[in-house]
Scaffold this active site. Structure first.
Site, PDB file in Angstrom:
ATOM      1  N   HIS A   1       0.715  -1.377   0.002  1.00  9.99           N
ATOM      2  CA  HIS A   1      -0.085   0.012  -0.007  1.00  9.99           C
ATOM      3  C   HIS A   1       0.768   1.287   0.054  1.00  9.99           C
ATOM      4  CE1 HIS A   1      -3.207  -2.544   1.105  1.00  9.99           C
ATOM      5  NE2 HIS A   1      -2.696  -3.096   2.074  1.00  9.99           N
TER       6      HIS A   1
ATOM      7  N   GLU B   1       9.857   8.535 -16.930  1.00 11.83           N
ATOM      8  CA  GLU B   1       8.373   8.962 -17.109  1.00 11.83           C
ATOM      9  C   GLU B   1       7.888   9.111 -18.536  1.00 11.83           C
ATOM     10  OE1 GLU B   1       8.359  13.118 -15.837  1.00 11.83           O
ATOM     11  OE2 GLU B   1       9.902  12.771 -14.274  1.00 11.83           O
TER      12      GLU B   1
ATOM     13  N   LYS C   1      17.223  20.971 -11.037  1.00 12.32           N
ATOM     14  CA  LYS C   1      16.652  19.738 -11.361  1.00 12.32           C
ATOM     15  C   LYS C   1      17.359  18.765 -12.123  1.00 12.32           C
ATOM     16  CE  LYS C   1      13.034  19.138 -10.811  1.00 12.32           C
ATOM     17  NZ  LYS C   1      11.903  19.395 -11.656  1.00 12.32           N
TER      18      LYS C   1
ATOM     19  N   SER D   1      15.751  21.182 -16.151  1.00 11.10           N
ATOM     20  CA  SER D   1      14.625  21.996 -16.328  1.00 11.10           C
ATOM     21  C   SER D   1      15.346  23.089 -16.887  1.00 11.10           C
ATOM     22  CB  SER D   1      14.189  22.214 -15.123  1.00 11.10           C
ATOM     23  OG  SER D   1      13.446  23.347 -15.074  1.00 11.10           O
TER      24      SER D   1
END
Length: 471
Positions: free
Chosen positions: A159, A293, A286, A280
Site C-alpha cells: 500500500h 517518465e 533539477k 529543467s
C-alpha cells in the site's frame, strides 16, 4: 496512377479518385516491409518455377532483381512514390520496370491478401528476437544491480506504506522476474506464429502454388497454414504480439514509477547518472528521470494499440477485409516504442547508483520490525492471533512513549504483556529480520543470490534464443 502500376482495375471504367487513394494508399508507411515482401516473392517465384510457369533463367532473373530492389531500397536509391498503392505495388512496379514482362509473371497464383499476412508475420517474428535481445540487456542490468545489493537493506512496501525490511537486490529482482515472464511470452508468441500464410492466395488457396510447405520452410516457418481462409483472415497473432508488448511496457511502467520515487529527494535511494537524466529549462538544480517518465507514458500508447486491434477484429467476418490493414499501424508503433524504451531503460538501470545508507536508515522506520515480535511469540507457542494483538499493543505503547521498538528493554516489554521477554530484542535488528526470511524465494541475502543465479540461467537461454534466426 496508370493501369500498369496498379494491381487491379481491369473491370473499372474510371480511375480511382485521389481522395480514395489518399485513404487507401500506404506504400511509404509500409516501406519497412520491403525485405519481407521480397522474401515472400522469392519463395513464390521458386513455387512458380516448380509449377512450370517460370523457366530456370526467368527464375534467376527475378531473384536477382528482387535482391537488387532490397539493396537499392535500403540504400535510398529507390522508394515508394505517390503512384504506389502499397508495398506490393511498389515492388512489382520496380520489378517490371527493370526486367519487363518477366517480372509481371510473379503475380500468378498469389494475392495481396496472403502477401500482407505474410509480410507482417515475418516482420514480427524477426522483431521478437531483436526485442528479446534488448530486453535481455535490461534484465542483465537489473541482475547486476541486484547482485551488488543482495544484502543492502531497504524498506519493503505494501500500500506504499513501510511494511517489512527487505534487500534492495530482492526488490529489484521482483521486477526482473515479471520482465523475464514477458520475455518468455515473446518466445511463446513466436512458437504460435509459426504457420506460413503464403500460398493461401486471396482466400481459397492457390491453383498454381500447390506446395506451400516448401515456401514455409524457405521463409523460416515451422509449417504451412492448415486453412486458407484462416491464413488470410486471422490477425490473432498480431493481437497477441500487441498484448505481449503492452504487458511488457505496463510492467516496465511499474518499475519506472518506482525509479521516479527512488530518485526523488523524499526517497533519495538512487542517484541517476547524468547521461540518463535531463534538466529543467527554468530550475537549474533539477535532475529529472525522463526515461522513466517517458516509458511510463508510452505504456498507455501500447495499451491503445492493443485495444485498437481487438476493436478492428471484433465482429469482423471472414476472410479478408481492409479493416485488417490496421494491423500494421499498431504493430509498427509497438515495435518502435519498444526499440526506443528498452535500450534507454537498460542504460538507466545499469548506470544508477544506490545510496545504501539512506535505504538502510529508512528500512526500520514505521515499526517495520513489528512482525519480528509476533513471529517470536508464535515460536514460543502463543497463538498468532494473540501474538498479533500483543504486538499491536506494543506498537501503541511505543507511539505513546515516542520510542522505537528496538530501544525497548525487558521492563518495557513485560509492562505490555508478561509473555514478552528480552529475547525478542535479538530479533529486532534489520539484518536479523532479513536473514530470518530464508525460505526459497525469500529476502535473505543467500536466497537472493541463489535467485539471481537461477535468473542468470534463464537470461543466458533468452540471449541464446534472441541470437537465433527464427526457424
Amino acid at each position: 496512377m496508370n493501369q500498369t502500376t496498379r494491381l487491379w482495375g481491369g473491370r473499372f471504367r474510371k480511375p480511382p479518385d485521389p481522395r480514395l487513394m489518399k485513404l487507401s494508399s500506404a506504400a511509404g508507411e509500409h516501406a519497412r516491409l520491403v525485405p519481407q515482401d521480397v522474401a515472400g516473392g522469392k519463395a513464390h517465384a521458386a513455387e512458380l518455377a516448380r509449377a512450370g510457369l517460370l523457366t530456370a533463367q526467368e527464375l534467376d532473373t527475378i531473384l536477382a532483381a528482387l535482391d537488387a530492389i532490397v539493396r537499392d531500397t535500403a540504400e535510398g536509391r529507390v522508394a515508394p512514390g505517390p503512384q504506389d498503392e502499397d508495398v506490393h505495388t511498389f515492388i512489382e512496379r520496380v520489378l517490371t520496370e527493370r526486367i519487363g514482362s518477366t517480372g509481371a509473371k510473379l503475380r500468378a497464383g498469389r494475392s495481396r491478401n496472403d502477401q500482407a499476412a505474410n509480410n507482417l508475420k515475418l516482420y514480427l517474428r524477426a522483431k521478437s528476437r531483436s526485442l528479446a535481445a534488448m530486453l535481455a540487456e535490461l534484465l542483465t542490468a537489473i541482475a547486476d544491480q541486484a547482485e551488488t545489493h543482495a544484502a543492502s537493506v531497504c524498506p519493503g512496501f505494501t500500500h506504499l506504506q513501510s511494511a517489512q525490511p527487505v534487500t534492495f537486490g530482492h526488490w529489484l529482482m521482483a521486477h526482473g522476474q515479471v520482465l523475464m515472464r514477458d520475455a518468455s511470452r515473446l518466445a511463446d508468441w513466436e512458437k504460435r506464429s509459426g504457420q506460413s500464410p503464403l500460398g493461401a492466395a486471396a482466400l481459397a488457396g492457390s491453383a498454381i502454388a500447390l506446395n506451400p510447405g516448401l515456401s514455409a520452410k524457405a521463409l523460416g516457418y515451422d509449417e504451412p497454414f492448415e486453412n486458407s481462409v484462416d491464413a488470410v483472415g486471422a490477425r490473432d497473432h498480431v493481437a497477441e504480439f500487441l498484448f505481449v508488448a503492452a504487458m511488457l511496457t505496463t510492467n516496465l511502467s511499474r518499475l519506472a514509477e518506482e525509479v521516479t520515487l527512488w530518485a526523488s529527494r523524499q526517497f533519495a535511494w538512487v542517484t541517476l547518472d547524468d547521461a540518463f537524466a535531463t534538466g529543467s529549462s527554468i530550475m537549474p538544480q533539477k535532475k529529472n528521470p525522463d526515461i522513466a517518465e517517458i516509458s511510463r507514458g508510452r505504456a498507455s500508447r501500447l495499451t491503445g494499440d492493443l485495444v485498437a486491434m481487438l476493436g478492428a477484429l471484433k465482429g469482423l467476418p471472414l476472410s479478408y477485409n481492409r479493416d485488417l490493414a490496421e494491423d500494421k499501424r499498431a504493430a509498427f508503433d509497438a515495435v518502435d516504442v519498444l526499440e526506443e524504451v528498452l535500450p534507454a531503460f537498460g542504460g538507466l538501470i545499469a548506470s544508477m547508483t544506490a545510496d545504501v545508507e539512506t535505504m538502510r536508515a529508512q528500512a526500520g522506520t514505521g515499526f517495520a520490525l513489528a512482525t519480528e515480535v509476533a513471529d517470536h511469540l508464535a515460536r514460543k507457542g502463543v497463538p498468532f492471533a494473540e501474538a498479533h494483538e500483543i504486538t499491536g499493543a506494543l506498537v501503541r505503547y511505543c507511539e505513546e512513549m515516542g520510542r522505537e521498538l528496538e530501544t525497548l528493554d525487558g521492563v518495557d516489554l513485560r509492562a505490555v504483556d508478561p509473555r514478552l521477554d528480552a529475547g525478542v530484542l535479538d530479533h529486532l535488528t534489520l539484518d536479523a529480520a532479513v536473514a530470518a526470511r530464508s525460505g526459497h524465494g525469500g529476502t535473505a541475502p543467500e536466497r537472493v543470490r541463489e535467485q539471481i543465479a537461477r535468473f542468470r540461467g534463464k537470461l543466458a537461454a533468452l540471449e541464446a534464443w534472441s541470437r537465433e534466426t527464427a526457424r
